[in-house]
Design a protein around this motif. Structure first.
Motif, PDB file in Angstrom:
ATOM      1  N   GLY A 125       0.804  -1.215   0.000  1.00  0.00           N
ATOM      2  CA  GLY A 125       0.000   0.000   0.000  1.00  0.00           C
ATOM      3  C   GLY A 125       0.836   1.264   0.000  1.00  0.00           C
ATOM      4  N   VAL A 126       2.021   1.216   0.620  1.00  0.00           N
ATOM      5  CA  VAL A 126       2.894   2.389   0.641  1.00  0.00           C
ATOM      6  C   VAL A 126       3.377   2.715  -0.763  1.00  0.00           C
ATOM      7  N   VAL A 127       3.784   1.672  -1.528  1.00  0.00           N
ATOM      8  CA  VAL A 127       4.251   1.891  -2.899  1.00  0.00           C
ATOM      9  C   VAL A 127       3.119   2.423  -3.771  1.00  0.00           C
ATOM     10  N   ARG A 141       7.408  13.056  -6.213  1.00  0.00           N
ATOM     11  CA  ARG A 141       6.958  13.234  -4.832  1.00  0.00           C
ATOM     12  C   ARG A 141       7.804  12.382  -3.900  1.00  0.00           C
ATOM     13  N   GLY A 142       8.038  12.936  -2.710  1.00  0.00           N
ATOM     14  CA  GLY A 142       8.776  12.205  -1.696  1.00  0.00           C
ATOM     15  C   GLY A 142       7.947  12.088  -0.434  1.00  0.00           C
ATOM     16  N   PHE A 143       8.087  10.981   0.290  1.00  0.00           N
ATOM     17  CA  PHE A 143       7.296  10.724   1.488  1.00  0.00           C
ATOM     18  C   PHE A 143       8.168  10.082   2.557  1.00  0.00           C
ATOM     19  N   ASP A 144       7.805  10.382   3.825  1.00  0.00           N
ATOM     20  CA  ASP A 144       8.434   9.718   4.967  1.00  0.00           C
ATOM     21  C   ASP A 144       7.545   8.569   5.401  1.00  0.00           C
ATOM     22  N   ARG A 145       8.093   7.372   5.341  1.00  0.00           N
ATOM     23  CA  ARG A 145       7.337   6.185   5.731  1.00  0.00           C
ATOM     24  C   ARG A 145       8.241   5.280   6.570  1.00  0.00           C
ATOM     25  N   PRO A 152      12.770   3.950   9.731  1.00  0.00           N
ATOM     26  CA  PRO A 152      12.393   5.069   8.862  1.00  0.00           C
ATOM     27  C   PRO A 152      12.947   4.888   7.447  1.00  0.00           C
ATOM     28  N   VAL A 153      12.157   5.282   6.467  1.00  0.00           N
ATOM     29  CA  VAL A 153      12.539   5.148   5.067  1.00  0.00           C
ATOM     30  C   VAL A 153      11.958   6.325   4.301  1.00  0.00           C
ATOM     31  N   ARG A 154      12.663   6.729   3.283  1.00  0.00           N
ATOM     32  CA  ARG A 154      12.207   7.805   2.408  1.00  0.00           C
ATOM     33  C   ARG A 154      11.763   7.184   1.089  1.00  0.00           C
ATOM     34  N   VAL A 155      10.503   7.370   0.711  1.00  0.00           N
ATOM     35  CA  VAL A 155       9.920   6.815  -0.515  1.00  0.00           C
ATOM     36  C   VAL A 155       9.839   7.935  -1.549  1.00  0.00           C
ATOM     37  N   PHE A 156      10.306   7.628  -2.767  1.00  0.00           N
ATOM     38  CA  PHE A 156      10.343   8.627  -3.837  1.00  0.00           C
ATOM     39  C   PHE A 156       9.647   8.057  -5.069  1.00  0.00           C
ATOM     40  N   THR A 177      10.989   4.302  -5.823  1.00  0.00           N
ATOM     41  CA  THR A 177      12.180   3.783  -5.152  1.00  0.00           C
ATOM     42  C   THR A 177      12.189   4.289  -3.728  1.00  0.00           C
ATOM     43  N   MET A 178      13.106   3.806  -2.945  1.00  0.00           N
ATOM     44  CA  MET A 178      13.174   4.223  -1.537  1.00  0.00           C
ATOM     45  C   MET A 178      14.611   4.121  -1.039  1.00  0.00           C
ATOM     46  N   ALA A 179      14.847   4.828   0.065  1.00  0.00           N
ATOM     47  CA  ALA A 179      16.185   4.843   0.660  1.00  0.00           C
ATOM     48  C   ALA A 179      16.061   4.804   2.173  1.00  0.00           C
TER      49      ALA A 179
END
Length: 438
Positions: A125-127, A141-145, A152-156, A177-179
């Protein structure tokens, strides 16, 4: 019912009001510093928070843009991800290709490609949420998830189009993608603690500095209030006795119990004493407040002592004897203040330096080193009071209690000293030292 009584407010003394003002100034200084420091701290924390997010988004945007170049379209116009999967390790960082479905290009999303073993695992669901947001706005767009493990992960999410000319149309799909943001979050948290602790220390320091500065600011006011209270206390203490004597004398005269000539004579003595008292009080007040300027000039101390002694003998009707043994001595001092100091010392000796009913025998000695000694033949000084004689109200009964204190202030105002001790003939000896012209 009994009516409520009004609350009694406590009346503060002027000193208490000044001290309360000092506390308020210190508090205001600390609050002002706290507001400024907190504003700067909030700005620094927010700036750091935006900075590390922008850094991660920029890095992921570069990787996503490079990965987009590996996406191909077959002869049927369908998106092919084979080259991307064969060329790039899409598992770390995790890379997911979402294809936009629907007539308007903004409908549902289907997963075209997903990493088989991603190094960061989030819920599907996050993706999809990130992909929908990018597809809906047509912008990255970037999100904190958080991952499924709670890290903690940063989703882009970066939308892409079928061709460069089709950017005005709905996107063909979204590359997500995410980091890992653990290190950045930890650094940011440390920064928050450092800034918070620094602000607390600086606020406490500013409060301490404000307290010191406010203390220095109100110190002249406290000093002036102290001098005023001391002057009022001196005036009330010293004027009470002669005022009561005048009242008693007037009441006796009204009843006709005393001869009018004697009443006039006693009234004159009381008036002269009160005049000297008021003059002494004003001199003391000027000395304490600093308004009495010391006009230093060369002064023949021996001649001044002889003049003061002659005036005292002429004014006395009790047969007092004053001898002067003086050498030619020149000091640098204020003539009026020194005259008052010498007069007070001589007056104290004439008042207390003899037995009751007997005339006083006082010796004044002036030496070339600027030393003036006044010695009487009286009962001497009580043990242990020599150091306290120059405080107000310590001259003994029958006097104003200011003469010796004024003499001491005059000595210190000229950089000299005034000491007291036993004399050679059993009486008291006062030694006034003034700077000479050498």
């Amino acid at each position: 019912m009994r009516p409520a009584l009004p609350r009694r407010t406590r009346t503060l003394t002027p000193t208490a009001r000044v001290l309360r003002l000092r506390r308020r100034i210190s508090l205001l200084f600390a609050l002002t510093s706290a507001v400024g420091l907190i504003a700067m701290a909030v700005f620094a924390v927010r700036s750091d928070s935006a900075r590390w997010r922008e850094q991660l988004d920029h890095a992921m945007d570069a990787d996503s843009s490079w990965a987009l170049g590996l996406l191909e379209t077959d002869e049927n116009g369908r998106l092919a991800t084979d080259v991307l999967a064969d060329t790039v390790n899409t598992g770390c960082p995790p890379l997911t290709v979402l294809l936009v479905t629907g007539d308007d290009g903004r409908g549902g999303l289907t997963v075209q490609h997903a990493a088989a073993a991603p190094c960061l695992t989030v819920s599907p669901g996050v993706v999809l949420e990130a992909g929908r947001a990018a597809a809906r706005t047509g912008e990255a767009r970037g999100f904190d998830r958080r991952t499924t493990d709670g890290e903690p992960v940063r989703v882009f999410a970066l939308p892409f189009y079928a061709s460069e000319a089709a950017e005005a149309e709905p996107p063909q799909g979204v590359l997500v993608t995410m980091a890992d943001a653990t290190a950045q979050r930890d650094d940011h948290r440390r920064l928050v603690w450092v800034v918070t602790g620094g602000c607390a220390v600086l606020v406490l320091l500013s409060a301490a500095v404000g307290h010191v500065l406010s203390g220095r600011a109100v110190r002249p006011a406290l000093s002036a209030l102290g001098q005023q209270e001391a002057f009022l206390a001196d005036a009330a203490h010293d004027l009470r006795t002669p005022a009561a004597s005048l009242r008693t004398l007037a009441e006796t005269a009204l009843r006709g119990e005393t001869d009018s000539t004697d009443v006039h004579r006693r009234t004159l003595r009381l008036a002269e004493g009160m005049g000297r008292l008021v003059d002494g009080l004003l001199t003391r007040a000027r000395l304490m407040s600093g308004t009495a300027t010391v006009a230093r000039q060369p002064l023949r101390l021996d001649q001044l002592a002889e003049a003061v002694a002659e005036e005292a003998v002429e004014a006395s009707a009790e047969g007092h004897r004053v001898r002067v043994e003086a050498e030619d001595t020149v000091v640098v001092a204020d003539p009026d203040l020194v005259r008052r100091a010498v007069g007070n010392l001589l007056g104290n000796a004439l008042t207390h330096g003899h037995a009751p009913g007997a005339p006083a025998d006082v010796l004044i000695t002036v030496a070339r080193d600027g030393t003036l000694t006044v010695e009487d033949a009286g009962p001497g000084l009580p043990p242990g009071v020599a150091d306290a004689l120059f405080e107000r109200f310590r001259s003994g009964s029958g006097s104003t209690g200011l003469g010796l204190s004024i003499a001491s202030w005059v000595a210190h105002a000229h950089g000299g000293t005034l000491t007291a001790g036993p004399g050679d003939h059993g009486g008291a000896r006062f030694v006034l030292r003034l700077p000479t012209s050498d």
